[in-house]
Design an enzyme around this catalytic site. Structure first.
Site, PDB file in Angstrom:
ATOM      1  N   SER A  21      -0.466  -2.675  -3.439  1.00 63.45           N
ATOM      2  CA  SER A  21      -0.394  -1.421  -3.899  1.00 63.45           C
ATOM      3  C   SER A  21       0.561  -1.488  -5.155  1.00 63.45           C
ATOM      4  O   SER A  21       1.410  -1.978  -5.434  1.00 63.45           O
ATOM      5  CB  SER A  21       0.306  -0.678  -2.707  1.00 63.45           C
ATOM      6  OG  SER A  21       0.666   0.661  -3.257  1.00 63.45           O
ATOM      7  N   GLY A  71       9.037   4.660  -9.726  1.00 65.87           N
ATOM      8  CA  GLY A  71       9.642   5.876  -8.994  1.00 65.87           C
ATOM      9  C   GLY A  71       8.403   6.666  -8.270  1.00 65.87           C
ATOM     10  O   GLY A  71       8.668   8.124  -8.329  1.00 65.87           O
ATOM     11  N   LEU A  72       7.321   5.913  -7.764  1.00 66.96           N
ATOM     12  CA  LEU A  72       6.385   6.581  -6.957  1.00 66.96           C
ATOM     13  C   LEU A  72       5.375   7.375  -7.850  1.00 66.96           C
ATOM     14  O   LEU A  72       4.992   8.442  -7.071  1.00 66.96           O
ATOM     15  CB  LEU A  72       6.947   7.193  -5.727  1.00 66.96           C
ATOM     16  CG  LEU A  72       7.043   6.399  -4.568  1.00 66.96           C
ATOM     17  CD1 LEU A  72       7.936   7.117  -3.620  1.00 66.96           C
ATOM     18  CD2 LEU A  72       5.728   6.216  -3.989  1.00 66.96           C
ATOM     19  N   CYS A 128       9.824   1.465  -0.683  1.00 57.75           N
ATOM     20  CA  CYS A 128       9.756   1.638  -2.086  1.00 57.75           C
ATOM     21  C   CYS A 128      11.470   1.776  -2.642  1.00 57.75           C
ATOM     22  O   CYS A 128      12.221   2.470  -1.921  1.00 57.75           O
ATOM     23  CB  CYS A 128       9.263   2.826  -2.785  1.00 57.75           C
ATOM     24  SG  CYS A 128       9.287   3.101  -4.283  1.00 57.75           S
ATOM     25  N   LYS A 164       4.581  -1.245   5.644  1.00 63.08           N
ATOM     26  CA  LYS A 164       5.019  -2.237   4.430  1.00 63.08           C
ATOM     27  C   LYS A 164       6.507  -2.309   4.550  1.00 63.08           C
ATOM     28  O   LYS A 164       7.137  -1.309   4.302  1.00 63.08           O
ATOM     29  CB  LYS A 164       4.589  -1.825   3.138  1.00 63.08           C
ATOM     30  CG  LYS A 164       4.890  -2.829   2.011  1.00 63.08           C
ATOM     31  CD  LYS A 164       3.981  -2.576   0.836  1.00 63.08           C
ATOM     32  CE  LYS A 164       4.271  -3.612  -0.373  1.00 63.08           C
ATOM     33  NZ  LYS A 164       3.512  -3.543  -1.434  1.00 63.08           N
ATOM     34  N   THR A 192       9.244  -5.030  -3.195  1.00 60.83           N
ATOM     35  CA  THR A 192      10.011  -5.706  -3.964  1.00 60.83           C
ATOM     36  C   THR A 192      11.540  -5.973  -3.613  1.00 60.83           C
ATOM     37  O   THR A 192      11.984  -4.972  -2.796  1.00 60.83           O
ATOM     38  CB  THR A 192       9.947  -5.067  -5.347  1.00 60.83           C
ATOM     39  OG1 THR A 192      10.400  -3.732  -5.139  1.00 60.83           O
ATOM     40  CG2 THR A 192       8.765  -5.122  -6.013  1.00 60.83           C
ATOM     41  N   GLY A 264      -0.187  -9.045  -6.662  1.00 63.85           N
ATOM     42  CA  GLY A 264       0.336  -7.731  -7.204  1.00 63.85           C
ATOM     43  C   GLY A 264       0.603  -8.232  -8.750  1.00 63.85           C
ATOM     44  O   GLY A 264      -0.177  -7.817  -9.624  1.00 63.85           O
ATOM     45  N   THR A 265       1.845  -8.610  -9.089  1.00 67.77           N
ATOM     46  CA  THR A 265       2.408  -8.943 -10.252  1.00 67.77           C
ATOM     47  C   THR A 265       1.472  -9.768 -10.986  1.00 67.77           C
ATOM     48  O   THR A 265       1.176  -9.618 -12.134  1.00 67.77           O
ATOM     49  CB  THR A 265       3.607  -9.682 -10.113  1.00 67.77           C
ATOM     50  OG1 THR A 265       4.658  -8.633  -9.550  1.00 67.77           O
ATOM     51  CG2 THR A 265       4.305  -9.879 -11.512  1.00 67.77           C
TER      52      THR A 265
HETATM   53  O1  RRO Z   1       6.721   3.192  -7.692  1.00 70.56           O
HETATM   54  C1  RRO Z   1       7.520   2.391  -7.531  1.00 70.56           C
HETATM   55  O2  RRO Z   1       8.730   2.453  -8.087  1.00 70.56           O
HETATM   56  C2  RRO Z   1       7.471   1.411  -6.519  1.00 70.56           C
HETATM   57  C3  RRO Z   1       6.932   1.425  -5.112  1.00 70.56           C
HETATM   58 BR1  RRO Z   1       6.342   3.095  -4.558  1.00 70.56          BR
HETATM   59  C4  RRO Z   1       7.412   0.224  -4.275  1.00 70.56           C
HETATM   60  O3  RRO Z   1       6.598   0.335  -3.308  1.00 70.56           O
HETATM   61  N1  RRO Z   1       7.732  -0.846  -4.903  1.00 70.56           N
HETATM   62  C5  RRO Z   1       8.082  -0.902  -6.329  1.00 70.56           C
HETATM   63  O4  RRO Z   1       8.479  -2.089  -6.503  1.00 70.56           O
HETATM   64  N2  RRO Z   1       7.868   0.119  -7.037  1.00 70.56           N
END
Ligand code: RRO
Length: 285
Positions: A21, A71-72, A128, A164, A192, A264-265
């Protein structure tokens, strides 16, 4: 190539490699590979209403990884259903929709809204690290986490619900047991790790939000250890993730106890990395 397909909670994954994600975006990523070529695509966490996200700078580099504080940021559930979800399903992808909210009720509203769609699975993002309300606040207390899952399961219909997990806890196995007790069908881990960088000239944090989430190869051994611990605590399927850069890293995650592995990364460094990692992983079978 040997057949690598797996069944997770009744959903067929063509292979065990998943897009993590927040690192897959149909508009950009589908130009690099066919989303149906992976086991599953996990989409960026979606909230009931649009969420603006944090101010820039939102990314900072580190040795062996990066910090993010997005920040989503997302455009809300309606836009997701009529946009990216529709596009991914039309392309034949298996989709795990990541769900987030400011409150437990908001998580349930998003899950209810997704119950009637053709998303294949849900992933509740209770980890998050970059928002004050929602996210990690739900993932660090076993009772709160279990209650949130229970509320979602009442309205999510037949969709398998993954949760998660955050590594920012003293005992991740305790949270894993709690959410499975609350009705989770599977677990994704790890999100993270909270971290910070400071600008040497100003003495202030580099990220506008102050802290961010550390990802990349620096966290891989932490992720392997946590998958190993959670595997011994619960029987539920696990999608393991955290700094997977190569097929060997993915295989190591499987040996730790993961049923599937998310990338991911690595995909931010090279958008085709998930396909390369899949081919490398196949060499082990
Ligand atoms: O959007 C983010 O800042 C973010 C999310 Br939703 C997450 O689940 N993990 C992350 O490292 N950043």
């Amino acid at each position: 190539m040997k057949k690598l397909d797996i069944n997770i909670c009744g959903v067929n994954f063509k292979n065990p490699i998943v897009a993590a994600s927040g690192t897959y975006n149909f508009r950009e990523s589908s130009g690099f590979y066919d989303p149906a070529a992976l086991g599953c695509i996990t989409t960026k966490s979606v909230s009931i209403e649009p969420w603006p996200g944090n101010d820039s700078p939102k990314i900072a580099e580190t040795w062996g990884g990066m910090l993010n504080s997005i920040g989503l940021a997302n455009r809300g559930l309606d836009d997701y259903i009529s946009g990216e979800l529709k596009q991914l399903k039309a392309a034949g992808a298996t989709v795990m929709a990541s769900v987030v909210g400011h409150t437990a009720e908001e998580y349930a509203l998003v899950a209810e809204g997704l119950a009637g769609t053709d998303a294949d699975l849900l992933e509740l993002n209770i980890s998050c690290p970059n928002v004050e309300q929602g996210g990690i606040a739900f993932g660090t207390d076993p009772k709160i986490a279990a209650g949130l899952v229970e509320g979602v399961k009442k309205v999510s219909g037949k969709k398998p619900v993954f949760v998660k997990l955050t590594p920012n806890v003293a005992d991740i196995a305790e949270i894993a047991r709690a959410v499975v007790f609350g009705g989770a069908d599977g677990l994704s881990l790890i999100n993270t790790l909270r971290g910070m960088r400071i600008d040497l000239k100003t003495g202030a944090p580099v990220l506008s939000a102050g802290s961010g989430g550390l990802s990349g190869p620096a966290i891989h051994p932490v992720a392997v250890y946590m998958v190993y611990q959670v595997r011994r605590a619960v029987d539920a399927p696990i999608i393991g993730m955290g700094g997977v850069m190569t097929g060997s890293d993915a295989y190591e995650m499987m040996l730790a106890g993961a049923n599937a592995v998310a990338v991911g990364t690595a995909a931010l460094v090279d958008p085709e990395a998930p396909i390369r990692i899949l081919a490398e992983l196949a060499q082990f079978y």
